[in-house]
Design a protein around this motif. Structure first.
Motif, PDB file in Angstrom:
ATOM      1  N   ARG A 174       0.936  -1.209   0.156  1.00 25.66           N
ATOM      2  CA  ARG A 174       0.039  -0.042   0.128  1.00 25.66           C
ATOM      3  C   ARG A 174       1.000   1.220   0.047  1.00 25.66           C
ATOM      4  NH1 ARG A 174      -1.796  -0.054   6.406  1.00 25.66           N
ATOM      5  NH2 ARG A 174       0.219   0.719   7.098  1.00 25.66           N
ATOM      6  N   PRO A 175       0.301   2.290  -0.420  1.00 29.00           N
ATOM      7  CA  PRO A 175       1.202   3.624  -0.090  1.00 29.00           C
ATOM      8  C   PRO A 175       1.571   3.891   1.066  1.00 29.00           C
ATOM      9  CG  PRO A 175      -0.842   3.994  -1.605  1.00 29.00           C
ATOM     10  CD  PRO A 175      -1.022   2.563  -0.911  1.00 29.00           C
ATOM     11  N   ALA A 176       2.847   4.450   1.297  1.00 26.58           N
ATOM     12  CA  ALA A 176       3.246   4.954   2.893  1.00 26.58           C
ATOM     13  C   ALA A 176       2.165   5.698   3.391  1.00 26.58           C
ATOM     14  CB  ALA A 176       4.447   5.610   2.777  1.00 26.58           C
ATOM     15  N   THR A 177       1.721   5.296   4.599  1.00 31.05           N
ATOM     16  CA  THR A 177       0.695   6.150   5.278  1.00 31.05           C
ATOM     17  C   THR A 177       0.791   7.755   5.447  1.00 31.05           C
ATOM     18  OG1 THR A 177       0.165   4.267   6.629  1.00 31.05           O
ATOM     19  CG2 THR A 177      -0.705   6.149   7.449  1.00 31.05           C
ATOM     20  N   PRO A 178      -0.113   8.504   4.946  1.00 30.50           N
ATOM     21  CA  PRO A 178       0.387  10.084   5.145  1.00 30.50           C
ATOM     22  C   PRO A 178       0.827  10.380   6.278  1.00 30.50           C
ATOM     23  CG  PRO A 178      -1.996   9.540   4.035  1.00 30.50           C
ATOM     24  CD  PRO A 178      -1.397   8.045   4.659  1.00 30.50           C
ATOM     25  N   GLN A 184      -0.562  14.924  14.216  1.00 30.89           N
ATOM     26  CA  GLN A 184      -1.404  14.691  15.585  1.00 30.89           C
ATOM     27  C   GLN A 184      -0.710  15.203  16.757  1.00 30.89           C
ATOM     28  OE1 GLN A 184      -4.448  12.664  15.092  1.00 30.89           O
ATOM     29  NE2 GLN A 184      -4.843  12.727  17.233  1.00 30.89           N
ATOM     30  N   LYS A 185      -1.062  16.199  17.381  1.00 25.43           N
ATOM     31  CA  LYS A 185      -0.637  16.733  18.587  1.00 25.43           C
ATOM     32  C   LYS A 185      -0.574  15.917  19.866  1.00 25.43           C
ATOM     33  CE  LYS A 185      -0.149  20.591  16.725  1.00 25.43           C
ATOM     34  NZ  LYS A 185       1.276  20.450  15.466  1.00 25.43           N
ATOM     35  N   SER A 186      -1.597  14.979  19.865  1.00 28.58           N
ATOM     36  CA  SER A 186      -1.618  14.142  21.133  1.00 28.58           C
ATOM     37  C   SER A 186      -2.730  13.055  20.958  1.00 28.58           C
ATOM     38  CB  SER A 186      -2.243  14.789  22.480  1.00 28.58           C
ATOM     39  OG  SER A 186      -3.489  15.466  22.313  1.00 28.58           O
ATOM     40  N   PHE A 187      -2.804  12.130  21.632  1.00 26.97           N
ATOM     41  CA  PHE A 187      -3.693  11.040  21.520  1.00 26.97           C
ATOM     42  C   PHE A 187      -4.333  10.626  22.806  1.00 26.97           C
ATOM     43  CE2 PHE A 187       0.014   9.988  18.781  1.00 26.97           C
ATOM     44  CZ  PHE A 187      -0.581  10.026  17.580  1.00 26.97           C
ATOM     45  N   GLU A 188      -5.504  10.029  22.614  1.00 24.96           N
ATOM     46  CA  GLU A 188      -6.591   9.821  23.816  1.00 24.96           C
ATOM     47  C   GLU A 188      -6.564   8.472  24.088  1.00 24.96           C
ATOM     48  OE1 GLU A 188     -10.093  11.954  23.192  1.00 24.96           O
ATOM     49  OE2 GLU A 188      -9.109  13.730  22.870  1.00 24.96           O
ATOM     50  N   MET A 189      -7.000   8.209  25.230  1.00 26.97           N
ATOM     51  CA  MET A 189      -7.340   6.831  25.565  1.00 26.97           C
ATOM     52  C   MET A 189      -8.380   6.141  24.700  1.00 26.97           C
ATOM     53  SD  MET A 189      -6.436   5.649  28.876  1.00 26.97           S
ATOM     54  CE  MET A 189      -7.721   4.629  29.420  1.00 26.97           C
ATOM     55  N   MET A 190      -7.940   4.874  24.334  1.00 24.87           N
ATOM     56  CA  MET A 190      -8.715   4.152  23.312  1.00 24.87           C
ATOM     57  C   MET A 190      -8.692   4.367  21.865  1.00 24.87           C
ATOM     58  SD  MET A 190      -9.982   2.281  25.617  1.00 24.87           S
ATOM     59  CE  MET A 190     -11.033   1.191  24.645  1.00 24.87           C
ATOM     60  N   ASP A 191      -7.570   5.376  21.431  1.00 31.77           N
ATOM     61  CA  ASP A 191      -7.601   5.623  20.151  1.00 31.77           C
ATOM     62  C   ASP A 191      -6.935   4.609  19.258  1.00 31.77           C
ATOM     63  OD1 ASP A 191      -8.338   8.401  20.076  1.00 31.77           O
ATOM     64  OD2 ASP A 191      -6.544   9.441  20.238  1.00 31.77           O
ATOM     65  N   GLY A 244      -2.539  -0.874  17.129  1.00 35.88           N
ATOM     66  CA  GLY A 244      -2.681  -1.058  18.598  1.00 35.88           C
ATOM     67  C   GLY A 244      -3.649  -0.092  19.086  1.00 35.88           C
ATOM     68  N   GLN A 245      -3.971  -0.052  20.491  1.00 37.25           N
ATOM     69  CA  GLN A 245      -4.999   1.143  21.087  1.00 37.25           C
ATOM     70  C   GLN A 245      -4.098   1.439  22.234  1.00 37.25           C
ATOM     71  OE1 GLN A 245      -8.736  -1.098  22.088  1.00 37.25           O
ATOM     72  NE2 GLN A 245      -9.694   0.990  21.518  1.00 37.25           N
ATOM     73  N   ARG A 269       1.355   6.938  15.338  1.00 36.00           N
ATOM     74  CA  ARG A 269       0.442   7.712  14.278  1.00 36.00           C
ATOM     75  C   ARG A 269      -0.885   7.167  14.265  1.00 36.00           C
ATOM     76  NH1 ARG A 269       3.369   4.767   8.764  1.00 36.00           N
ATOM     77  NH2 ARG A 269       1.964   3.123   8.878  1.00 36.00           N
ATOM     78  N   ILE A 270      -1.956   7.854  13.986  1.00 38.17           N
ATOM     79  CA  ILE A 270      -3.095   7.530  13.850  1.00 38.17           C
ATOM     80  C   ILE A 270      -3.339   6.491  12.926  1.00 38.17           C
ATOM     81  CG2 ILE A 270      -3.939   9.177  12.080  1.00 38.17           C
ATOM     82  CD1 ILE A 270      -6.141   8.502  15.367  1.00 38.17           C
TER      83      ILE A 270
END
Length: 143
Positions: free
Chosen positions: A52-56, A60-67, A80-81, A110-111
């Motif tokens: 697949r193409p490399a992920t864009p 993302q400044k921060s992540f939250e629980m369950m992301d 993962g989560q 990364r998201i």
């Protein structure tokens, strides 16, 4: 196509052949090596459904629980989560591949996005037509 238990390795296409109507791609991994001294990059022959193409990139400044995220771990990107948000830009992530919970810095996250039907899903923008150029980076799933 990506699923939760796959690991994607950065690489590029170095050759493309048609074999009995199927595209066979020779790929060279960016982070995997054929020798223990890390002098010769690992090459492999795969089918087009394993790339697949490399992920864009994302700012993302921060992540939250369950992301749902991808983490750069053991030379590849694993899904993962987020299980815990710690201080100092550190996150506890439960990996789908092994069900391990490991600490990661923000720079290794990364998201999570999925490449489906020729577009990135869950992205702000729709990117890429899949074109095998040796100048482009790809994510490759083979192991």
């Amino acid at each position: 196509m990506s699923t939760d238990d796959e690991i994607w390795y950065p690489g590029k296409v170095v050759d493309l052949k048609l074999c009995e109507g199927l595209e066979e791609l020779t790929v060279e991994y960016t982070t995997l090596f054929a020798d223990q001294h890390r002098l010769q990059k690992l090459q492999d022959t795969i089918t087009a459904d394993k790339i697949r193409p490399a992920t864009p990139t994302s700012d993302q400044k921060s992540f939250e629980m369950m992301d749902k995220v991808e983490v750069f771990y053991n030379n590849g990107w694993s899904s993962g989560q987020i299980s815990m948000v710690l201080g100092d830009n550190t996150y506890s992530v439960c990996l789908y591949t092994s069900m391990e919970t490991i600490l990661f810095k923000h720079s290794d996250l990364r998201i999570h996005r999925e490449w489906k039907d020729g577009v990135w899903k869950m992205a702000d923008k729709v990117n890429h037509n899949l074109n095998y150029s040796s100048r482009e980076l790809f994510d490759i799933h083979t192991f």
